[in-house]
Design an enzyme around this catalytic site. Structure first.
Site, PDB file in Angstrom:
ATOM      1  N   CYS A   1      11.055   6.049   2.777  1.00 53.84           N
ATOM      2  CA  CYS A   1      11.201   5.250   1.564  1.00 53.84           C
ATOM      3  C   CYS A   1      12.399   5.674   0.728  1.00 53.84           C
ATOM      4  O   CYS A   1      12.839   4.927  -0.140  1.00 53.84           O
ATOM      5  CB  CYS A   1       9.935   5.352   0.709  1.00 53.84           C
ATOM      6  SG  CYS A   1       9.651   6.982  -0.024  1.00 53.84           S
TER       7      CYS A   1
ATOM      8  N   GLU B   1       4.643   0.160   5.738  1.00 55.14           N
ATOM      9  CA  GLU B   1       4.470   0.424   4.297  1.00 55.14           C
ATOM     10  C   GLU B   1       5.742   1.023   3.742  1.00 55.14           C
ATOM     11  O   GLU B   1       6.423   1.801   4.428  1.00 55.14           O
ATOM     12  CB  GLU B   1       3.289   1.367   4.082  1.00 55.14           C
ATOM     13  CG  GLU B   1       2.993   1.717   2.631  1.00 55.14           C
ATOM     14  CD  GLU B   1       3.582   3.066   2.190  1.00 55.14           C
ATOM     15  OE1 GLU B   1       3.268   3.502   1.080  1.00 55.14           O
ATOM     16  OE2 GLU B   1       4.365   3.655   2.977  1.00 55.14           O
TER      17      GLU B   1
ATOM     18  N   ARG C   1       2.649  -0.454  -3.636  1.00 53.84           N
ATOM     19  CA  ARG C   1       3.454  -0.310  -2.431  1.00 53.84           C
ATOM     20  C   ARG C   1       3.551  -1.656  -1.721  1.00 53.84           C
ATOM     21  O   ARG C   1       2.649  -2.487  -1.809  1.00 53.84           O
ATOM     22  CB  ARG C   1       2.850   0.739  -1.482  1.00 53.84           C
ATOM     23  CG  ARG C   1       2.948   2.178  -1.999  1.00 53.84           C
ATOM     24  CD  ARG C   1       4.394   2.620  -2.098  1.00 53.84           C
ATOM     25  NE  ARG C   1       4.557   4.031  -2.449  1.00 53.84           N
ATOM     26  CZ  ARG C   1       4.675   4.487  -3.685  1.00 53.84           C
ATOM     27  NH1 ARG C   1       4.615   3.646  -4.714  1.00 53.84           N
ATOM     28  NH2 ARG C   1       4.851   5.758  -3.929  1.00 53.84           N
TER      29      ARG C   1
ATOM     30  N   ARG D   1      -0.415   2.847  -7.750  1.00 53.05           N
ATOM     31  CA  ARG D   1       0.518   3.124  -6.652  1.00 53.05           C
ATOM     32  C   ARG D   1       0.862   1.809  -5.945  1.00 53.05           C
ATOM     33  O   ARG D   1       0.357   1.520  -4.853  1.00 53.05           O
ATOM     34  CB  ARG D   1      -0.105   4.124  -5.669  1.00 53.05           C
ATOM     35  CG  ARG D   1       0.875   4.667  -4.632  1.00 53.05           C
ATOM     36  CD  ARG D   1       0.208   5.676  -3.710  1.00 53.05           C
ATOM     37  NE  ARG D   1       1.153   6.286  -2.799  1.00 53.05           N
ATOM     38  CZ  ARG D   1       1.922   7.330  -3.096  1.00 53.05           C
ATOM     39  NH1 ARG D   1       1.856   7.861  -4.287  1.00 53.05           N
ATOM     40  NH2 ARG D   1       2.757   7.828  -2.211  1.00 53.05           N
TER      41      ARG D   1
END
Length: 441
Positions: free
Chosen positions: A73, A111, A164, A162
């Site tokens: 990421c 993800e 995502r 969170r």
């Protein structure tokens, strides 16, 4: 039972989620040796070291029904340089495409940080979608974004904000994949019906019994840290009912005159300096009295980031010790102890004020959906363990999004043959009767 491969596996968030849905990991890959050691310890599967090697030798990859991956990421994160696929780690996605082309599993689930689907990464987002479609996977253009705090505890949620991006695709062949792009997100970004996010409670939903007396000191705040918090508490008391700003409070900017170099500052900083100057002028008496107090550690010796306060506790009690805190480069962030901010792979572990300590690594694991009764960090250091949790995928969200995707795409998953039907059967979904035309497409 269905087989899956787990790439960029971290400590096993995807593994925990799919294992709970009847999946069996037949291969994992993780280049970080510390994360790989935790993965092997918990899941009894030794990860391969480099996905680039696997992409060059697809014959070493077992057949599988699902490919999962939390690909790096950092190239897309707001905390990084945001170079996207221009950064070397961003191109690792190309290796996933090579593997998908060679193995053609029915389902892929990836993800990444929300910023990947943001305006600054539009080129990277388009490239990722185009690559998956050219490999034969139908993916929607609108991103699926979800956070664990939106789910109830019964549905696998956790008290952590969170957001995502989850990218899910089903193999339908290139022709269909290139045209069937106008799809809704797999799940909406909204609170589960019947649940209220304000019902989360860090103390009851996350904290474990305090460690033994021999270990508790590792998580307790130190003298300087306590002094920083106590000093800000003094100001909150002296301000009384005065409205706290919605912007970060910068003690070093509280002056009657603008600082030297003000006009050369970027616009965002000029705005914050002006807001803090106005705040100072409105509460000058209380602030000057607060500054003039004798202290063992004077304000001038505070680190620059501890001379900043980010009050995000709304109308909550004006006492930092009653809330959840983080020591961040942007200041001491304070919010009510309902749900926590996102864990990050840096030293910003949430602090639970009433116990005057940081969350333990196992409590951080609980925020990510791991079961503290069975999950272990394999005797690694606290700092390494916190880092792994900052990089992990949330178990409950993966399970929630994956199930929703399979239910919505059951016909096309079934059309992939036994590899697809094994997914449906494992999730208890009736296998549709696939027409010849659907199967042939």
């Amino acid at each position: 039972m269905f087989d899956f491969v787990d790439y960029f596996a971290g400590v096993g968030g995807f593994h925990a989620a799919l294992d709970g849905l009847g999946g069996r990991a037949v291969q994992a890959c993780e280049i970080d040796p510390k994360a790989a050691a935790i993965y092997e310890h918990n899941w009894n599967l030794k990860p391969e070291k480099d996905v680039r090697e696997l992409a060059q030798h697809p014959d070493t990859i077992p057949d599988h029904s699902v490919l999962t991956g939390g690909f790096p990421c950092q190239p897309f994160s707001k905390s990084g340089r945001q170079l996207g696929v221009a950064e070397d780690r961003g191109t690792l996605f190309e290796d996933i495409l090579k593997i998908l082309a060679a193995k053609q599993p029915p389902v892929v689930m990836l993800e990444n940080v929300r910023n990947l689907a943001g305006p600054r990464q539009s080129a990277a987002w388009s490239r990722i979608l185009r690559g998956l479609r050219e490999a034969g996977y139908r993916v929607g253009s609108r991103p699926t974004v979800f956070s664990p705090h939106l789910l109830s505890p019964d549905s696998g949620g956790a008290p952590q904000v969170r957001d995502r991006v989850y990218i899910l695709g089903v193999w339908v062949g290139r022709d269909r994949a290139m045209t069937e792009v106008d799809l809704d997100p797999v799940v909406p970004h909204e609170v589960e019906q019947g649940w209220r996010v304000g019902d989360w409670n860090i103390e009851s939903d996350v904290l474990l019994p305090d460690p033994s007396a021999a270990d508790i000191h590792r998580y307790k705040l130190g003298g300087d840290e306590i002094a920083w918090i106590d000093t800000w508490n003094e100001l909150l008391q002296m301000l009384g009912d005065a409205k706290l700003s919605g912007f970060p409070l910068w003690e070093f900017a509280w002056h009657e005159r603008r600082p030297n170099g003000f006009r050369t500052m970027p616009a965002w900083k000029q705005r914050l300096v002006e807001q803090n100057r106005d705040f100072y002028l409105a509460h000058r008496g209380a602030i000057d009295a607060w500054r003039s107090r004798d202290r063992e550690i004077p304000l001038s010796r505070f680190p620059a980031s501890r001379r900043k306060l980010e009050w995000q506790a709304g109308s909550g009690e004006r006492n930092l010790w009653k809330h959840l805190m983080q020591f961040r480069p942007s200041g001491i962030r304070v919010k009510q102890a309902t749900y926590a901010p996102a864990l990050v792979a840096m030293s910003q572990t949430p602090i639970f004020g009433p116990r005057r300590r940081r969350l333990t690594p196992l409590e951080a694991a609980r925020l990510q959906g791991f079961d503290p009764a069975t999950f272990s960090f394999a005797d690694q250091s606290d700092s390494a363990s916190y880092k792994q949790m900052g990089n992990a995928v949330n178990v409950g969200v993966v399970r929630h999004v994956f199930k929703a995707f399979v239910e919505k795409n059951a016909d096309d998953i079934a059309a992939c043959g036994p590899a697809g039907t094994s997914i449906l059967e494992s999730l208890g979904i009736d296998v549709p009767l696939v027409s010849t035309s659907v199967a042939a497409s």
